[in-house]
Design an enzyme around this catalytic site. Structure first.
Site, PDB file in Angstrom:
ATOM      1  N   MET A  25       1.851 -11.305   0.192  1.00  0.00           N
ATOM      2  CA  MET A  25       3.075 -11.588  -0.562  1.00  0.00           C
ATOM      3  C   MET A  25       4.266 -10.911   0.119  1.00  0.00           C
ATOM      4  O   MET A  25       5.320 -10.710  -0.485  1.00  0.00           O
ATOM      5  CB  MET A  25       2.937 -11.117  -2.010  1.00  0.00           C
ATOM      6  CG  MET A  25       1.827 -11.887  -2.751  1.00  0.00           C
ATOM      7  SD  MET A  25       2.038 -11.981  -4.532  1.00  0.00           S
ATOM      8  CE  MET A  25       2.044 -10.252  -4.965  1.00  0.00           C
ATOM      9  N   ALA A  30       1.732  -0.710   6.708  1.00  0.00           N
ATOM     10  CA  ALA A  30       0.691  -0.515   7.726  1.00  0.00           C
ATOM     11  C   ALA A  30      -0.672  -1.054   7.273  1.00  0.00           C
ATOM     12  O   ALA A  30      -1.494  -1.456   8.109  1.00  0.00           O
ATOM     13  CB  ALA A  30       0.593   0.966   8.069  1.00  0.00           C
ATOM     14  N   HIS A  32      -1.206  -3.846   5.625  1.00  0.00           N
ATOM     15  CA  HIS A  32      -1.225  -5.265   6.007  1.00  0.00           C
ATOM     16  C   HIS A  32      -1.453  -5.405   7.516  1.00  0.00           C
ATOM     17  O   HIS A  32      -2.179  -6.287   7.967  1.00  0.00           O
ATOM     18  CB  HIS A  32       0.114  -5.933   5.670  1.00  0.00           C
ATOM     19  CG  HIS A  32       0.394  -6.062   4.210  1.00  0.00           C
ATOM     20  ND1 HIS A  32       1.358  -5.325   3.564  1.00  0.00           N
ATOM     21  CD2 HIS A  32      -0.157  -6.868   3.266  1.00  0.00           C
ATOM     22  CE1 HIS A  32       1.392  -5.671   2.297  1.00  0.00           C
ATOM     23  NE2 HIS A  32       0.485  -6.591   2.071  1.00  0.00           N
ATOM     24  N   LYS A 146      -8.294  -2.574  -1.065  1.00  0.00           N
ATOM     25  CA  LYS A 146      -7.473  -1.944  -2.108  1.00  0.00           C
ATOM     26  C   LYS A 146      -7.498  -2.808  -3.373  1.00  0.00           C
ATOM     27  O   LYS A 146      -7.521  -2.300  -4.483  1.00  0.00           O
ATOM     28  CB  LYS A 146      -6.047  -1.778  -1.583  1.00  0.00           C
ATOM     29  CG  LYS A 146      -5.016  -1.671  -2.673  1.00  0.00           C
ATOM     30  CD  LYS A 146      -4.237  -0.440  -2.565  1.00  0.00           C
ATOM     31  CE  LYS A 146      -3.301  -0.204  -3.714  1.00  0.00           C
ATOM     32  NZ  LYS A 146      -2.809  -1.383  -4.380  1.00  0.00           N
ATOM     33  N   ASP A 147      -7.462  -4.134  -3.196  1.00  0.00           N
ATOM     34  CA  ASP A 147      -7.595  -5.055  -4.331  1.00  0.00           C
ATOM     35  C   ASP A 147      -9.061  -5.476  -4.415  1.00  0.00           C
ATOM     36  O   ASP A 147      -9.425  -6.606  -4.101  1.00  0.00           O
ATOM     37  CB  ASP A 147      -6.668  -6.257  -4.138  1.00  0.00           C
ATOM     38  CG  ASP A 147      -5.207  -5.828  -4.116  1.00  0.00           C
ATOM     39  OD1 ASP A 147      -4.724  -5.315  -5.127  1.00  0.00           O
ATOM     40  OD2 ASP A 147      -4.562  -5.978  -3.061  1.00  0.00           O
ATOM     41  N   LEU A 181      -1.771   2.744   0.498  1.00  0.00           N
ATOM     42  CA  LEU A 181      -0.540   2.024   0.835  1.00  0.00           C
ATOM     43  C   LEU A 181      -0.449   0.752  -0.013  1.00  0.00           C
ATOM     44  O   LEU A 181      -1.429   0.038  -0.195  1.00  0.00           O
ATOM     45  CB  LEU A 181      -0.514   1.670   2.320  1.00  0.00           C
ATOM     46  CG  LEU A 181      -0.553   2.852   3.296  1.00  0.00           C
ATOM     47  CD1 LEU A 181      -0.218   2.375   4.709  1.00  0.00           C
ATOM     48  CD2 LEU A 181       0.405   3.969   2.881  1.00  0.00           C
ATOM     49  N   SER A 182       0.744   0.513  -0.540  1.00  0.00           N
ATOM     50  CA  SER A 182       0.963  -0.656  -1.407  1.00  0.00           C
ATOM     51  C   SER A 182       2.443  -0.995  -1.379  1.00  0.00           C
ATOM     52  O   SER A 182       3.298  -0.098  -1.301  1.00  0.00           O
ATOM     53  CB  SER A 182       0.556  -0.294  -2.844  1.00  0.00           C
ATOM     54  OG  SER A 182       1.138  -1.208  -3.758  1.00  0.00           O
ATOM     55  N   SER A 183       2.747  -2.289  -1.456  1.00  0.00           N
ATOM     56  CA  SER A 183       4.155  -2.695  -1.488  1.00  0.00           C
ATOM     57  C   SER A 183       4.845  -2.093  -2.702  1.00  0.00           C
ATOM     58  O   SER A 183       6.039  -1.789  -2.673  1.00  0.00           O
ATOM     59  CB  SER A 183       4.255  -4.224  -1.553  1.00  0.00           C
ATOM     60  OG  SER A 183       3.527  -4.783  -0.488  1.00  0.00           O
TER      61      SER A 183
HETATM   62  O1  PAF Z   1      -3.133  -9.604  -2.465  1.00  0.00           O
HETATM   63  C1  PAF Z   1      -2.101 -10.307  -2.434  1.00  0.00           C
HETATM   64  O2  PAF Z   1      -1.108  -9.975  -1.791  1.00  0.00           O
HETATM   65  C2  PAF Z   1      -2.064 -11.593  -3.229  1.00  0.00           C
HETATM   66  O3  PAF Z   1      -2.785 -11.484  -4.419  1.00  0.00           O
HETATM   67  C3  PAF Z   1      -2.513 -12.823  -2.424  1.00  0.00           C
HETATM   68  C4  PAF Z   1      -3.975 -12.717  -2.006  1.00  0.00           C
HETATM   69  C5  PAF Z   1      -1.657 -12.970  -1.178  1.00  0.00           C
HETATM   70  C6  PAF Z   1      -2.369 -14.090  -3.257  1.00  0.00           C
HETATM   71  O4  PAF Z   1      -1.047 -14.292  -3.648  1.00  0.00           O
END
Ligand code: PAF
Length: 275
Positions: A25, A30, A32, A146-147, A181-183
Site C-alpha cells: 500500500m 526497509a 518492504h 509482520k501481518d 517496521l510499519s508504515s
Molecule cells: O499488507 C498490505 O500492505 C496490504 O494488506 C496488501 C497485501 C497490499 C493488500 O492491500
C-alpha cells in the site's frame, strides 16, 4: 524501472515473464525493501513487480483510509534502487471501475483475532490480492510475516482456489529497539515512538514465560494486555495460537506464535513473535 498505471499496459509488459510480485500500500520502509530483495533473489522469477495501491475495501468506516500515508514519488525511488522492474500503481477508477460487488469471503479465521477487531478487513485484503494476482499472474508472491494472519489467510486462499502461485513469507524487520517496521509508525509522536517498543517487549516476555513452561495461555494473554494497558495503551488482543492454523493450541508439541494488537494514542500497532 517502469511505473505502469493501467491493467492492459501491465499485462502487455509482463507477457512471457516469470514474475515475483510484492503487493503493497506504499509508504515504503526497509521492511518492504527486504521483500523486494527476496523477490529479486527468488530462483523461479526473472522479473520483480511491486504494486502500490491503498485499498479502500480493507479499511473500516472509522479507520485511517484518508490519512494513510501516500508517497508515490519517494516510493518509486526506493523501488528503483531495490532493482524492481515494474511498479503497478493504479488509481481507484482503474482497479475498481465499478463498485466491487464480487468479493472473496475468507473462512471463519477471517473473523477471529485481527478480524474480530477489523470486521471485513480480510475480505477486503483477499479481494484485492486475488484481483492483483489475476492482473499480474505471478509465479511467486511475497508477504511480510509482520501481518502473520494476513499471510496465513492469503496462503489458504491460494491453496483452496488452486492458484498456481508460490506464497513466500518474509521475516519482520525491526528497529534497533525491537519495534517492527510499519508504515503506521509514522503516526507516532517522538514520545510514543519510544514507548512503542513495549509491544515487542511484551511479546518477548510472553515468549520467555511459555519457554519457562507456563501453559495457562488465557491468563498469560490477559496479564500481558493488562500490563500494557496500565502504561496507557488500549489493547485489542494478545493471542497465543498454533502457527499451523492460528487455532488455540491443543497439545504440548504445537509450534506457537503470539499475535498482538494495541493502540498507543491514535496509532494501532500490530506485531507477533514465533515461539
Ligand atoms: O499488507 C498490505 O500492505 C496490504 O494488506 C496488501 C497485501 C497490499 C493488500 O492491500
Amino acid at each position: 524501472m517502469q511505473v505502469i498505471t493501467s491493467i492492459s499496459a501491465l499485462r502487455a509488459a509482463l507477457a512471457g515473464r516469470r514474475v515475483a510480485f510484492v503487493p503493497t500500500m506504499g509508504s515504503l520502509h526497509a521492511g518492504h525493501i527486504s521483500l523486494m530483495e527476496a523477490a529479486r533473489r527468488h530462483p523461479a522469477a526473472d522479473t520483480v513487480v511491486a504494486s502500490i495501491f491503498v485499498n479502500r475495501l480493507q479499511f473500516g468506516p472509522n479507520e485511517d483510509f484518508d490519512r494513510y500515508p501516500r508517497s508515490l514519488e519517494a516510493d518509486c525511488a526506493k523501488l528503483a534502487a531495490a532493482g524492481v522492474d515494474f511498479v503497478f500503481a493504479p488509481d481507484e477508477a482503474e482497479l475498481y471501475p465499478e463498485p466491487q460487488a464480487y468479493k472473496v469471503e475468507p473462512p471463519a479465521m477471517g473473523n477471529e483475532i485481527e478480524g474480530e477487531f477489523r470486521p471485513g478487513f480480510f475480505r477486503g485484503v483477499c479481494t484485492v490480492v486475488l484481483k492483483l494476482f489475476n492482473i499480474v499472474q505471478p509465479k511467486v508472491a511475497l508477504f511480510g510475516k509482520k501481518d502473520y494472519q494476513q499471510l496465513a489467510i492469503v496462503h489458504g486462499m491460494v491453496r483452496q482456489l488452486a492458484l498456481p502461485i508460490e506464497i513466500v513469507g518474509v521475516d519482520t524487520l525491526r528497529a534497533d529497539d525491537g519495534l517492527a517496521l510499519s508504515s503506521r509508525n509514522l503516526y507516532l509522536s517522538p514520545a510514543e515512538r519510544i514507548e512503542a517498543t513495549q509491544l515487542h517487549q511484551s511479546l518477548c516476555a510472553l515468549r520467555d514465560a511459555i519457554g519457562a513452561g507456563q501453559r495457562n495461555f488465557a491468563e498469560l494473554e490477559r496479564s500481558a494486555a493488562a500490563a500494557l494497558d496500565a502504561r496507557g495503551w488500549k489493547t485489542d488482543y494478545f493471542a497465543i495460537r498454533r502457527r499451523v492454523d492460528l487455532q488455540v493450541p491443543q497439545g504440548a508439541d504445537d509450534a506457537l506464535v503470539i499475535l498482538a494488537a494495541s493502540r498507543l494514542g491514535t496509532t494501532r500497532l500490530i506485531d507477533n513473535l514465533e515461539v
